[in-house]
Write an enzyme that holds these catalytic residues in place. Structure first.
Site, PDB file in Angstrom:
ATOM      1  CD  GLN A 633      -2.959   1.266   0.638  1.00  0.00           C
ATOM      2  OE1 GLN A 633      -2.946   0.549  -0.250  1.00  0.00           O
ATOM      3  NE2 GLN A 633      -3.748   1.958   1.061  1.00  0.00           N
ATOM      4  CD  GLU A 700      -6.453   8.974   1.048  1.00  0.00           C
ATOM      5  OE1 GLU A 700      -6.579   9.623   0.118  1.00  0.00           O
ATOM      6  OE2 GLU A 700      -7.438   8.493   1.681  1.00  0.00           O
TER       7      GLU A 700
HETATM    8 MO1  MOS Z   1      -9.399   8.348  -1.255  1.00  0.00          MO
HETATM    9  S1  MOS Z   1      -8.967  10.232  -2.660  1.00  0.00           S
HETATM   10  O1  MOS Z   1     -10.136   9.135  -0.308  1.00  0.00           O
HETATM   11  O2  MOS Z   1     -10.197   7.262  -2.385  1.00  0.00           O
END
Ligand code: MOS
Length: 733
Positions: A633, A700
Site C-alpha cells: 500500500q 494516503e
Molecule cells: Mo481516497 S482520494 O479518499 O479514495
C-alpha cells in the site's frame, strides 16, 4: 494455540481470484437481454444545445434509442448529500435541459444491440451548439470563501503577517499544482437492470450504500428498491467515491428501452466527468530565528471548483499543526471555473498542502544554512497547536530518525550540485508527511454456520489495499479462527452500511465494525453454549468464555471447550450485527498518521531528465494489521507521489476546456522504470485512543510527502527551485 492473526503478513485472500480472472468487476456482470449504451459528450466548453441531429443514427442497424434532454424523463433529483458530496451546490443534472456547463458533459446516449453498433451510431450523431468561451483560469479571478466539515476555515493565532515581516530569516513563495486525473486501470462502468420499479446496478463504486441512496434520490425511489453490487474495484484513488452522471444515464437508458443496459466510460470520458484533483495555487511564507525556530507561518491556498458545486479539501490545514509556531495564519479560497466538479484524489488536500509547506521548509533550511532534517524536529510541536489539544500519538521524530538512517542521510553533502554519479547530478531531498486518522460509523454482520466458516458481511469496498484480507484477519482473531475459516464478503448495498472507502478510513471504521460483529457473534455463541446442557460449557459464565483454535473455551481452563461446528450443529446458525459508532473515536485529541520521506534523484546535466533512483518512506500509522499489504500500500502511494511530482497533469485547452492529453499515451503515470528502489519502514505505535484496533489508516499518508521530497531533491541536485508540479524537464533547461 493460534498465533495472533492481526500483524501476520498474510498474502491476499482474493489473490487467486484476481490473477485467474475469477474476480468480477462491474462491467463483467452481463445480464440476459442486455443492450449497450454509449454517451455523447459535449464538444464545446460552455453554451446551449441547439439541435441534436440523430435521424440517421436512429435508422442504423441495431440502434434501439437515442436519449437526450429532448426525450429523457424529467427526474426528481431529490436532495441527497453523501459525506463525499460538496456541502454547497447542486450536482449536475443529466439530460434535463439544453445547458452545457463544461466540455465533455453528457448530452445524449445511444443504446444499441451491440457495443459496435452503439459506437458507430454515436459517431454519426451531430450536435449543434450555441457556444460561448468558458472561463477556466483560477488566478486573477473572483474567489469564494470555503470551509466547513473537516476543512478548517481561515485560522489565525498570534500575528503571522507581522512576525513574517520582521523575521530574521524568511522565505515567501508561490506553489502551483496542475490538475490531475485518477486514472485507475478499471474504467467506470455500470450495468443497470429494472425489474418493475426495482433497480439493480452493478457499478464501479467505492461507496455502494451512498450510490444506492444517490440514485434513489435522483429517481425518487424508496432506497430499498435500489440495489448496488460491486465486489471488486480495479483501482479508485477517489474517482469512485461519488456517484457520477453516467450511473444515472445507465439507469435512464435501461428504463427507456425496457432492458438491462451496460455503460462503460471510455478512458477519454474519464477525464471529464468522474472528478479530478483540483488545480491549486498556494503561497507559503515562513519566518524563523537564526537558529531555526519558526516565528511565522502564512499558508494561503486557492483550489479550483466548478460553477455549480463548491469542492473543498484540507489544502491549508497542515499549516496549523505540523509545526510549533506562535504566529500562524491560513486562508483557503475557491476559484470557480466552467468545468466539472473536482473530487478527492490520492491524499486529497494534504498531498497538495504538504507539498507547498514542505518545499517552503526546505527553502527555509537553505536560507538558514541548516540541514532540512534538523530544521523539522527543531520545530516539533508538543500538542496540536491549531486545535489546542494533544495528539493521540505522534511518532514523527522516530520517522525522521529511522527513515534517515535507512536512507543514509548523514552522508549528504548539503551544497547543491555537489553530489554526482558519473555525469549525473545527484540530489537528496526529504519531507514530512501527515494525514488525518479518519473514522466513520460502520457496521457488519457475522454468522457462524454449519458449513464451518464464519461469515462476515459489510457494505465496504476493496479498491486494492487488501480490505478482504485485513478484515478476514480481524474477524479470525476475534473468533479464535484461522483466516481460511472466515469467509468475508463486501460490496453490496444490502450488507451492513459503512462509510466511504476513502480517506484511508476503512481499516479504522470497517475494521472496528468487523471486530465488534465478530466479538458479538462470539458472545452470542458463548451465551448459547452456557445454556446448552449438551455443551461442555454448560453452566459457565459467558463472560468467562473466550475463543481459540476454532473453539469456544473457558478462560481459566481452555481444555473445557466446545467447537463452533458442534455448537451450531446442535443449535443452528448463530448471527449478530454490530456497529462501530463514531463514539469509539476519542474526543479532545488530535489523531493523525505521520511519516518522513527521503528521495534520491539523478538528473542528466544536459538533458535535464529526472530519475527517482530510490526513496525511503518511514510511516507511523498506529497498529499495522498486515505488514505485507501495508508495505504494498505504501509503495503504491509513493509511486503515486512520483507521478504527482514528475509526470501527472491534465492539460486544458484554454479556449474550450478540451483535455489535450486525455489518454494513457499522453497523460503520463510512472511505470516500473520510473520508480527506482522504494523502501518502507513502519514505526510501531500503540494508540488505543484512535479505536480498539489501534489503527490510524494507511495509504494516503504514503503519497503525501513524496512530491515535496522529490522537488527538494531536484533543488539539491541542480540548485534550481521548481515550485510548480509536475516538474518537467523544460523547467530545468
Ligand atoms: Mo481516497 S482520494 O479518499 O479514495
Amino acid at each position: 494455540m493460534t498465533d495472533a492473526v492481526i500483524g501476520r503478513p498474510l498474502p491476499r485472500v482474493d489473490g487467486i481470484l484476481k490473477v485467474s480472472g475469477a474476480a468480477r468487476y462491474a462491467a463483467e456482470f452481463d445480464q440476459p437481454g442486455q443492450a449497450y449504451a454509449v454517451i455523447i459528450s459535449a464538444s464545446v466548453g460552455l453554451g446551449k444545445i441547439q439541435a441534436i441531429e440523430s435521424g440517421t443514427a436512429e435508422k442504423l442497424p441495431g440502434v434501439i434509442a437515442v436519449i437526450s434532454h429532448r426525450n429523457a424523463p424529467r427526474l426528481p433529483y431529490g436532495a441527497h448529500k453523501g459525506p463525499i458530496d460538496p456541502a454547497h451546490g447542486e450536482r449536475l443534472h443529466v439530460f434535463q435541459d439544453d445547458e452545457v456547463h463544461f466540455f465533455g458533459q453528457p448530452v445524449a446516449v445511444v443504446i444499441a444491440e451491440t457495443l459496435d453498433q452503439a459506437e458507430h451510431a454515436a459517431s454519426v450523431i451531430r450536435v449543434r451548439y450555441e457556444a460561448r468561451r468558458p472561463e477556466l483560469a483560477i488566478e486573477g479571478v473572483a474567489l469564494l470563501a470555503a470551509g466547513g466539515g473537516r476543512v478548517a476555515a481561515d485560522k489565525a493565532r498570534g500575528d503571522a503577517d507581522g512576525a513574517l515581516a520582521t523575521a530574521a530569516v524568511k522565505i515567501d513563495s508561490l506553489y502551483r499544482i496542475a490538475r490531475e486525473n485518477h486514472n485507475p486501470m478499471e474504467p467506470h462502468a455500470t450495468i443497470a437492470a429494472w425489474d418493475g420499479t426495482f433497480l439493480r446496478l452493478w457499478s464501479k463504486s467505492q461507496f455502494v450504500v451512498n450510490e444506492q441512496k444517490e440514485i434513489a434520490a435522483v429517481f425518487g425511489l424508496p432506497i430499498e428498491t435500489v440495489q448496488v453490487t460491486c465486489p471488486f474495484v480495479g483501482g479508485g484513488f477517489g474517482t469512485s467515491l461519488r456517484t457520477w452522471p453516467h450511473v444515472t444515464v445507465a439507469a435512464i437508458a435501461a428504463r427507456h428501452v425496457g432492458r438491462p443496459v451496460k455503460l462503460v466510460l471510455t478512458r477519454r470520458q474519464m477525464f471529464y466527468t468522474t472528478g479530478h484533483r483540483p488545480r491549486s495555487v498556494q503561497r507559503v511564507g515562513l519566518g524563523a530565528e537564526p537558529g531555526g525556530k519558526l516565528t511565522a507561518i502564512v499558508h494561503e491556498g486557492t483550489g479550483e471548483t466548478s460553477r455549480y458545486e463548491d469542492f473543498v479539501e484540507a489544502l491549508t490545514t497542515v499549516g496549523t499543526f505540523l509545526y510549533s509556531c506562535p504566529n500562524v495564519r491560513t486562508r483557503y479560497r475557491l476559484a470557480p471555473a466552467d468545468t466539472a466538479t473536482p473530487t478527492y484524489m490520492r491524499g486529497p488536500g494534504e498531498a497538495s498542502g504538504v507539498f507547498a509547506l514542505e518545499c517552503a521548509m526546505d527553502e527555509l533550511a537553505v536560507a538558514l544554512k541548516m540541514d532540512p532534517l534538523a530544521l523539522r524536529p527543531a520545530n516539533e510541536p508538543a500538542i496540536d497547536e491549531g486545535e489546542k489539544q494533544p495528539f493521540s500519538s505522534r511518532s514523527l521524530r522516530e520517522c525522521y530518525a529511522q527513515g534517515a538512517a535507512l536512507f543514509g542521510w548523514a552522508r549528504r553533502d548539503a551544497r547543491p550540485r555537489s553530489m554526482r554519479d558519473g555525469r549525473s547530478l545527484i540530489g537528496w531531498g526529504m519531507s514530512a508527511a501527515t494525514y488525518p486518522a479518519f473514522q466513520g460509523p460502520a457496521s457488519a454482520r457475522a454468522r457462524l454456520t454449519g458449513n464451518g466458516p464464519a461469515e462476515i458481511e459489510t457494505a465496504a469496498s476493496d479498491m486494492g489495499p487488501g480490505t478482504y484480507t485485513a478484515m478476514t484477519q480481524v474477524a479470525a482473531e476475534a473468533l479464535g479462527l484461522e483466516p481460511d475459516q472466515v469467509s468475508f464478503r463486501l460490496g453490496r448495498s444490502d450488507f451492513s452500511p459503512t462509510p466511504p472507502h476513502g480517506g484511508s478510513m476503512t481499516m479504522a471504521s470497517v475494521g472496528s465494525a468487523v471486530q465488534a460483529a465478530a466479538l458479538a457473534v462470539r458472545g452470542q455463541a458463548a451465551r448459547i453454549a452456557s445454556a446448552d446442557p449438551r455443551s461442555p460449557l454448560f453452566g459457565a459464565d459467558p463472560a468467562e468464555i473466550t475463543a481459540r483454535d476454532g473453539k469456544l473455551c473457558l478462560v481459566a481452563d481452555p481444555a473445557r471447550s466446545d467447537s463452533y461446528a458442534a455448537l451450531v450443529a446442535r443449535n443452528g446458525t448463530i448471527a449478530a450485527e454490530a456497529s462501530s459508532a463514531r463514539g469509539v473515536v476519542a474526543q479532545g485529541v488530535s489523531m493523525h498518521a505521520s511519516g518522513a520521506v527521503f528521495a534520491e534523484v539523478a538528473i542528466d546535466p544536459d538533458l535535464a531528465t529526472i530519475r527517482v533512483r530510490r526513496a525511503v518512506g518511514a510511516y507511523a500509522a498506529g497498529r499495522i494489521v498486515n505488514p505485507l499489504l501495508a508495505r504494498s500500500q505504501c509503495i503504491g502511494g509513493m509511486v503515486g507521489g512520483i507521478g504527482m511530482a514528475l509526470m501527472e497533469q491534465t492539460v486544458l485547452d484554454p479556449r474550450d476546456g478540451r483535455r489535450m492529453n486525455a489518454s494513457l499515451a499522453d497523460y503520463l503515470v510512472p511505470v516500473n522504470l520510473d520508480i527506482g528502489d522504494l523502501d518502507v519502514v513502519f514505526i510501531p505505535e500503540e494508540d488505543s485512543r484512535v479505536n480498539p484496533l489501534g489503527v490510524k489508516g494507511l495509504g494516503e499518508i504514503a503519497l503525501v510527502g513524496m512530491a515535496p521530497a522529490i522537488a527538494n531533491a531536484v533543488h539539491h541536485a541542480t540548485g534550481r527551485r521548481i515550485r510548480d508540479l509536475p516538474i518537467e524537464l523544460e523547467a530545468l533547461l
